[in-house]
Scaffold this motif. Structure first.
Motif, PDB file in Angstrom:
ATOM      1  N   PHE A 171       0.640  -0.691  -0.322  1.00  9.34           N
ATOM      2  CA  PHE A 171      -0.544   0.823  -0.228  1.00  9.34           C
ATOM      3  C   PHE A 171       1.411   1.561   0.175  1.00  9.34           C
ATOM      4  CE2 PHE A 171      -2.263  -3.406   2.449  1.00  9.34           C
ATOM      5  CZ  PHE A 171      -3.733  -3.381   1.703  1.00  9.34           C
ATOM      6  N   GLY A 172       2.494   1.454   0.079  1.00 12.44           N
ATOM      7  CA  GLY A 172       3.055   2.215   0.150  1.00 12.44           C
ATOM      8  C   GLY A 172       3.401   2.792  -1.626  1.00 12.44           C
ATOM      9  N   ASN A 173       3.123   2.246  -2.461  1.00 10.43           N
ATOM     10  CA  ASN A 173       4.170   2.356  -3.189  1.00 10.43           C
ATOM     11  C   ASN A 173       2.603   2.902  -4.417  1.00 10.43           C
ATOM     12  OD1 ASN A 173       2.357  -0.427  -4.366  1.00 10.43           O
ATOM     13  ND2 ASN A 173       3.787  -1.026  -3.819  1.00 10.43           N
ATOM     14  N   SER A 174       2.520   2.671  -6.074  1.00 10.22           N
ATOM     15  CA  SER A 174       1.827   3.022  -6.965  1.00 10.22           C
ATOM     16  C   SER A 174       0.336   2.217  -8.064  1.00 10.22           C
ATOM     17  CB  SER A 174       2.697   4.062  -8.210  1.00 10.22           C
ATOM     18  OG  SER A 174       3.639   3.577  -8.223  1.00 10.22           O
ATOM     19  N   LEU A 175       0.925   1.391  -6.684  1.00 11.54           N
ATOM     20  CA  LEU A 175       0.305  -0.034  -7.209  1.00 11.54           C
ATOM     21  C   LEU A 175      -1.515   0.140  -7.787  1.00 11.54           C
ATOM     22  CD1 LEU A 175       0.651  -3.151  -8.899  1.00 11.54           C
ATOM     23  CD2 LEU A 175      -0.275  -4.293  -6.441  1.00 11.54           C
ATOM     24  N   PRO A 176      -1.429   0.176  -8.633  1.00 11.23           N
ATOM     25  CA  PRO A 176      -3.318   0.777  -9.175  1.00 11.23           C
ATOM     26  C   PRO A 176      -4.564  -0.078  -7.375  1.00 11.23           C
ATOM     27  CG  PRO A 176      -2.343   0.329 -11.083  1.00 11.23           C
ATOM     28  CD  PRO A 176      -1.461  -0.083  -9.998  1.00 11.23           C
ATOM     29  N   SER A 177      -4.736   0.499  -7.414  1.00  7.85           N
ATOM     30  CA  SER A 177      -6.153   0.512  -6.444  1.00  7.85           C
ATOM     31  C   SER A 177      -7.006  -0.361  -7.083  1.00  7.85           C
ATOM     32  CB  SER A 177      -6.914   1.229  -5.793  1.00  7.85           C
ATOM     33  OG  SER A 177      -6.006   2.052  -5.388  1.00  7.85           O
ATOM     34  N   ASP A 178      -7.719  -0.790  -7.756  1.00 10.49           N
ATOM     35  CA  ASP A 178      -8.235  -1.614  -8.733  1.00 10.49           C
ATOM     36  C   ASP A 178      -7.089  -3.266  -8.856  1.00 10.49           C
ATOM     37  OD1 ASP A 178      -6.241  -0.766 -11.275  1.00 10.49           O
ATOM     38  OD2 ASP A 178      -7.847  -1.606 -12.168  1.00 10.49           O
ATOM     39  N   ILE A 179      -6.246  -3.560  -8.835  1.00  8.50           N
ATOM     40  CA  ILE A 179      -5.427  -4.583  -8.836  1.00  8.50           C
ATOM     41  C   ILE A 179      -5.195  -5.219  -7.217  1.00  8.50           C
ATOM     42  CG2 ILE A 179      -3.170  -5.479  -9.325  1.00  8.50           C
ATOM     43  CD1 ILE A 179      -2.735  -3.845 -11.593  1.00  8.50           C
ATOM     44  N   LEU A 180      -5.181  -4.058  -6.893  1.00  5.37           N
ATOM     45  CA  LEU A 180      -4.949  -4.717  -5.388  1.00  5.37           C
ATOM     46  C   LEU A 180      -6.096  -4.890  -4.297  1.00  5.37           C
ATOM     47  CD1 LEU A 180      -2.747  -1.717  -3.614  1.00  5.37           C
ATOM     48  CD2 LEU A 180      -2.100  -3.548  -3.766  1.00  5.37           C
ATOM     49  N   GLU A 181      -7.414  -4.288  -5.338  1.00  8.72           N
ATOM     50  CA  GLU A 181      -8.164  -4.870  -4.318  1.00  8.72           C
ATOM     51  C   GLU A 181      -8.377  -7.064  -5.375  1.00  8.72           C
ATOM     52  OE1 GLU A 181     -11.456  -2.119  -6.152  1.00  8.72           O
ATOM     53  OE2 GLU A 181     -10.640  -0.274  -5.213  1.00  8.72           O
ATOM     54  N   LYS A 182      -8.467  -6.892  -5.988  1.00 10.29           N
ATOM     55  CA  LYS A 182      -8.421  -8.429  -6.239  1.00 10.29           C
ATOM     56  C   LYS A 182      -7.379  -8.618  -5.890  1.00 10.29           C
ATOM     57  CE  LYS A 182      -9.878  -6.482 -11.320  1.00 10.29           C
ATOM     58  NZ  LYS A 182      -9.619  -5.170 -11.253  1.00 10.29           N
ATOM     59  N   VAL A 183      -6.013  -8.529  -5.659  1.00  8.66           N
ATOM     60  CA  VAL A 183      -4.882  -9.095  -4.694  1.00  8.66           C
ATOM     61  C   VAL A 183      -5.269  -9.584  -3.453  1.00  8.66           C
ATOM     62  CG1 VAL A 183      -3.843  -9.022  -6.372  1.00  8.66           C
ATOM     63  CG2 VAL A 183      -3.714  -7.433  -4.642  1.00  8.66           C
ATOM     64  N   THR A 184      -5.784  -8.755  -3.193  1.00  6.67           N
ATOM     65  CA  THR A 184      -5.771  -8.885  -1.469  1.00  6.67           C
ATOM     66  C   THR A 184      -7.186  -8.920  -0.702  1.00  6.67           C
ATOM     67  OG1 THR A 184      -6.269  -6.402  -1.340  1.00  6.67           O
ATOM     68  CG2 THR A 184      -4.332  -6.901  -1.140  1.00  6.67           C
ATOM     69  N   PHE A 185      -8.184  -8.709  -1.894  1.00  5.47           N
ATOM     70  CA  PHE A 185     -10.133  -9.048  -1.680  1.00  5.47           C
ATOM     71  C   PHE A 185     -10.499  -7.865  -0.519  1.00  5.47           C
ATOM     72  CE2 PHE A 185      -7.649 -13.295  -1.592  1.00  5.47           C
ATOM     73  CZ  PHE A 185      -8.418 -13.787  -3.125  1.00  5.47           C
ATOM     74  N   LEU A 186      -9.511  -6.825  -1.281  1.00  5.61           N
ATOM     75  CA  LEU A 186     -10.217  -5.802  -0.221  1.00  5.61           C
ATOM     76  C   LEU A 186     -10.655  -4.724  -0.626  1.00  5.61           C
ATOM     77  CD1 LEU A 186      -6.876  -4.792   2.350  1.00  5.61           C
ATOM     78  CD2 LEU A 186      -8.601  -5.750   2.933  1.00  5.61           C
ATOM     79  N   ASP A 187     -12.050  -4.416  -0.083  1.00  9.48           N
ATOM     80  CA  ASP A 187     -12.713  -3.396  -1.077  1.00  9.48           C
ATOM     81  C   ASP A 187     -12.061  -1.723  -1.124  1.00  9.48           C
ATOM     82  OD1 ASP A 187     -13.688  -1.269   1.000  1.00  9.48           O
ATOM     83  OD2 ASP A 187     -15.145  -3.137   1.568  1.00  9.48           O
ATOM     84  N   ASP A 188     -12.666  -1.507  -2.057  1.00  4.61           N
ATOM     85  CA  ASP A 188     -12.302   0.089  -2.882  1.00  4.61           C
ATOM     86  C   ASP A 188     -11.461   1.118  -1.280  1.00  4.61           C
ATOM     87  OD1 ASP A 188     -11.359   2.297  -5.048  1.00  4.61           O
ATOM     88  OD2 ASP A 188     -13.066   3.486  -4.225  1.00  4.61           O
ATOM     89  N   ALA A 189     -12.753   0.781  -0.188  1.00  3.56           N
ATOM     90  CA  ALA A 189     -12.982   1.994   0.410  1.00  3.56           C
ATOM     91  C   ALA A 189     -10.944   1.721   1.885  1.00  3.56           C
ATOM     92  CB  ALA A 189     -13.683   1.704   1.559  1.00  3.56           C
ATOM     93  N   GLN A 190     -11.956   0.016   1.834  1.00  8.76           N
ATOM     94  CA  GLN A 190      -9.892  -0.340   2.713  1.00  8.76           C
ATOM     95  C   GLN A 190      -8.607   0.090   1.871  1.00  8.76           C
ATOM     96  OE1 GLN A 190     -12.000  -4.001   2.825  1.00  8.76           O
ATOM     97  NE2 GLN A 190     -12.053  -3.990   4.964  1.00  8.76           N
ATOM     98  N   VAL A 191      -9.114  -0.630   0.708  1.00 13.03           N
ATOM     99  CA  VAL A 191      -7.464   0.002  -0.065  1.00 13.03           C
ATOM    100  C   VAL A 191      -7.000   1.469   0.018  1.00 13.03           C
ATOM    101  CG1 VAL A 191      -6.359  -0.052  -2.331  1.00 13.03           C
ATOM    102  CG2 VAL A 191      -7.664  -2.025  -1.507  1.00 13.03           C
ATOM    103  N   LYS A 192      -8.223   2.238  -0.639  1.00 15.25           N
ATOM    104  CA  LYS A 192      -7.066   4.009  -0.297  1.00 15.25           C
ATOM    105  C   LYS A 192      -7.370   4.332   1.004  1.00 15.25           C
ATOM    106  CE  LYS A 192      -9.942   4.467  -4.409  1.00 15.25           C
ATOM    107  NZ  LYS A 192     -11.802   5.564  -4.756  1.00 15.25           N
ATOM    108  N   LYS A 193      -7.507   3.873   2.190  1.00 14.24           N
ATOM    109  CA  LYS A 193      -7.699   4.119   3.451  1.00 14.24           C
ATOM    110  C   LYS A 193      -6.330   3.522   3.882  1.00 14.24           C
ATOM    111  CE  LYS A 193      -8.762   3.481   8.303  1.00 14.24           C
ATOM    112  NZ  LYS A 193      -9.584   2.446   9.075  1.00 14.24           N
ATOM    113  N   LEU A 194      -5.951   2.393   3.206  1.00 12.26           N
ATOM    114  CA  LEU A 194      -4.403   2.282   3.637  1.00 12.26           C
ATOM    115  C   LEU A 194      -3.301   2.811   2.832  1.00 12.26           C
ATOM    116  CD1 LEU A 194      -5.016  -1.751   3.639  1.00 12.26           C
ATOM    117  CD2 LEU A 194      -4.390  -0.386   5.557  1.00 12.26           C
ATOM    118  N   LYS A 195      -4.139   3.271   1.462  1.00  6.91           N
ATOM    119  CA  LYS A 195      -3.192   3.786   0.981  1.00  6.91           C
ATOM    120  C   LYS A 195      -2.907   4.981   1.225  1.00  6.91           C
ATOM    121  CE  LYS A 195      -3.276   1.458  -3.571  1.00  6.91           C
ATOM    122  NZ  LYS A 195      -1.668   2.010  -3.889  1.00  6.91           N
ATOM    123  N   ALA A 196      -3.664   6.087   2.363  1.00  5.52           N
ATOM    124  CA  ALA A 196      -3.525   7.533   2.369  1.00  5.52           C
ATOM    125  C   ALA A 196      -2.452   7.370   3.719  1.00  5.52           C
ATOM    126  CB  ALA A 196      -4.795   8.059   2.923  1.00  5.52           C
ATOM    127  N   ALA A 197      -2.591   6.026   4.545  1.00  6.68           N
ATOM    128  CA  ALA A 197      -1.892   5.811   5.626  1.00  6.68           C
ATOM    129  C   ALA A 197      -0.277   5.208   5.277  1.00  6.68           C
ATOM    130  CB  ALA A 197      -2.501   5.162   6.687  1.00  6.68           C
TER     131      ALA A 197
END
Length: 212
Positions: free
Chosen positions: A181-207
């Motif tokens: 979550f600390g890089n530029s990996l696109p959120s839509d890819i992260l959601e697929k590979v981590t099974f997290l929803d968009d809000a969770q991914v964006k929250k972690l990226k922000a943190a």
């Protein structure tokens, strides 16, 4: 037969002499040069002093990292040039109450953790997904096999301190949370590979400082 034995002995002796000629007592890192997969180049041994073999940076805690409520103070080659080529290094960990060292791995070394104050919960996950966790108190140690995901957490209500030694002067470090979550990996890819929803991914990226 005797001539063959003599020839073999001669070759062995020559090989031993060549190997001994290549061995150096030490190789103090020249930090002004680049770091390579085999380490740093050596500064001239004639310029070595006792201070090249002494490091005092673990006397006190390093700067506190607010996110993890802990400080990490390394004694790797970059901080302690005398370690170059020696295959050993150290790290000091200072935990506030609720301090945590999140899941991470050292690709280049096994780790031996020693608790010197308070309680530390330490654990690792094998490649078979078997979990090994223990609560350590002052004087207790735990070995973390090379390359495996592991973590440490303050296991008590007061500050805790631990020292980790490594089987390499440059053990490497990859923190799982930042790798995801600390890089530029696109959120839509992260959601697929981590099974997290968009809000969770964006929250972690922000943190963790990620983008995308």
């Amino acid at each position: 037969m005797q001539r063959l034995i003599f020839l073999c002995f001669t070759l062995f002796t020559l090989q031993a002499q060549i190997i001994n000629a290549l061995v150096q007592d030490f190789c103090i890192a020249d930090l002004s040069g680049p770091e390579t997969p085999s380490g740093y180049t050596c500064k001239p041994s004639a310029n070595a002093t006792a201070s090249d073999f002494v490091f005092t940076g673990l006397r006190v805690p390093g700067p506190k990292i607010a996110l993890i409520k802990a400080s990490v103070s390394p004694a790797f080659t970059a901080q302690f040039p005398g370690l170059n080529g020696q295959g050993v290094s150290l790290l000091r960990l200072d935990f506030d109450p609720k301090g945590v060292i999140p899941l991470h791995t050292h690709p280049g070394a096994a780790e031996l953790l020693l608790v010197t104050q308070g309680f530390v919960v330490s654990g690792f996950i094998s490649t078979a997904n078997q979990v090994y966790v223990a609560k350590l108190q002052k004087g207790d140690s735990m070995v973390i096999p090379q390359g495996l995901l592991h973590f440490q957490i303050n296991g008590g209500g007061n500050a805790a301190v631990a020292f980790a030694s490594f089987s390499s002067e440059a053990p490497g470090l990859q923190i799982t949370d930042f790798a995801l979550f600390g890089n530029s990996l696109p959120s839509d890819i992260l959601e697929k590979v981590t099974f997290l929803d968009d809000a969770q991914v964006k929250k972690l990226k922000a943190a963790l400082g990620g983008t995308g």
